[in-house]
Design a protein around this motif. Sequence first.
Motif, short mmCIF file in Angstrom:
data_model
loop_
_atom_site.label_atom_id
_atom_site.label_comp_id
_atom_site.label_asym_id
_atom_site.label_seq_id
_atom_site.Cartn_x
_atom_site.Cartn_y
_atom_site.Cartn_z
N ARG A 18 0.83 -1.20 0.00
CA ARG A 18 0.00 0.00 0.00
C ARG A 18 0.87 1.25 0.00
O ARG A 18 0.58 2.23 -0.71
CB ARG A 18 -0.92 0.00 1.22
CG ARG A 18 -1.80 1.25 1.35
CD ARG A 18 -2.71 1.41 0.15
NE ARG A 18 -3.44 2.65 0.15
CZ ARG A 18 -4.77 2.74 0.36
NH1 ARG A 18 -5.47 1.66 0.63
NH2 ARG A 18 -5.37 3.90 0.31
N THR A 19 1.94 1.26 0.77
CA THR A 19 2.85 2.41 0.82
C THR A 19 3.47 2.67 -0.55
O THR A 19 3.55 3.82 -1.01
CB THR A 19 3.94 2.18 1.87
OG1 THR A 19 3.33 2.00 3.15
CG2 THR A 19 4.91 3.35 1.92
N ASP A 22 0.92 4.18 -2.94
CA ASP A 22 0.65 5.60 -2.70
C ASP A 22 1.76 6.47 -3.28
O ASP A 22 1.50 7.54 -3.86
CB ASP A 22 0.51 5.86 -1.20
CG ASP A 22 -0.74 5.23 -0.61
OD1 ASP A 22 -1.63 4.81 -1.38
OD2 ASP A 22 -0.83 5.16 0.63
N GLN A 26 1.18 9.16 -6.48
CA GLN A 26 1.50 10.58 -6.33
C GLN A 26 2.50 11.03 -7.38
O GLN A 26 2.37 12.11 -7.98
CB GLN A 26 2.06 10.84 -4.94
CG GLN A 26 2.35 12.31 -4.65
CD GLN A 26 1.12 13.17 -4.73
OE1 GLN A 26 0.18 13.00 -3.95
NE2 GLN A 26 1.08 14.12 -5.67
#
Length: 298
Positions: A18-19, A22, A26
């Motif tokens: 998940r990190t 993200d 971005q």
Amino acid sequence: MDLGEMKQEKAAASVWFRTLRDEIVQSFENLEDTQAVGPFSGLPAGRFEVTQTTRTGDAGEDAGGGVMSVMRGGRVFEKVGVNISTVHGTLGPRAQAAMMARKGFDGMADDPRFWASGISLVAHMQNPHTPSVHMNTRMFWTPHAWWFGGGSDLNPCIEYSDDTAHFHATQQTWLDPHGEAHYPKLKAWADEYFYIPHRNRARGVGGVFMDDYSTGDWAADFALTQDLGRAFLPAYQPLVEGRRNTKWTDADKDAQLVHRGLYAEYNLVYDRGTKFGLETGHDANAVLMSLPPMAKWV
């Protein structure tokens, strides 16, 4: 390591994917924001459409799910998906047989439980001089064995040797701290895996790839998997920045569409992740996110 349920390890892997998702989302939206020239610069900057995905078990129970993030029709990206998922349940007979053919999964018929988490990314670009790319990393667990897999590979329809060299050199930079034998081994693995037998050619210009990777040291294997993911943006983003304003011709665009057809053939016929996702009942739209918005066959 005692296989047990590995609850802490599973949670750490799921959070990492998940990190990474993200960070990539971005960065790709930032590329859209900074695209100020070219035929698509007048479009609104692309943004990811985020959809929750679910998997239902054989008895109708909740069996996990994930997040599908897809951008369409942007200034830089014609279509790009960055999906994550964490799913669990029991494997059906076909999937059990496939697992038992692999090292360490002999007991699947007696206890077919599984857990899997990962990130999967495919980018198809507006400019045919900007290379498409694929990246995924994942962790798979059963009561009998666990492993990591994945990597990234570059898929230009118009190859630039400098881009290929940068992509590979960056992968090596991130892999060498884990042992200098890793890069040549994982490069050769990618060359073998991303090959299209019925076309007698590679899908792209390669990268790095591993599967069923388990040394028995979970922390070391997870660290290697994390660095496969960390290598992605420094390997790929400079290529986008360097090629996104290159002028193209109708012939260039035609070459791009034909190459996308090749990419679609591979994913539908050979890719293990596609087969696993569909056979285990995951959201079909998420599984097939990798397919290009337009393609052509000659």
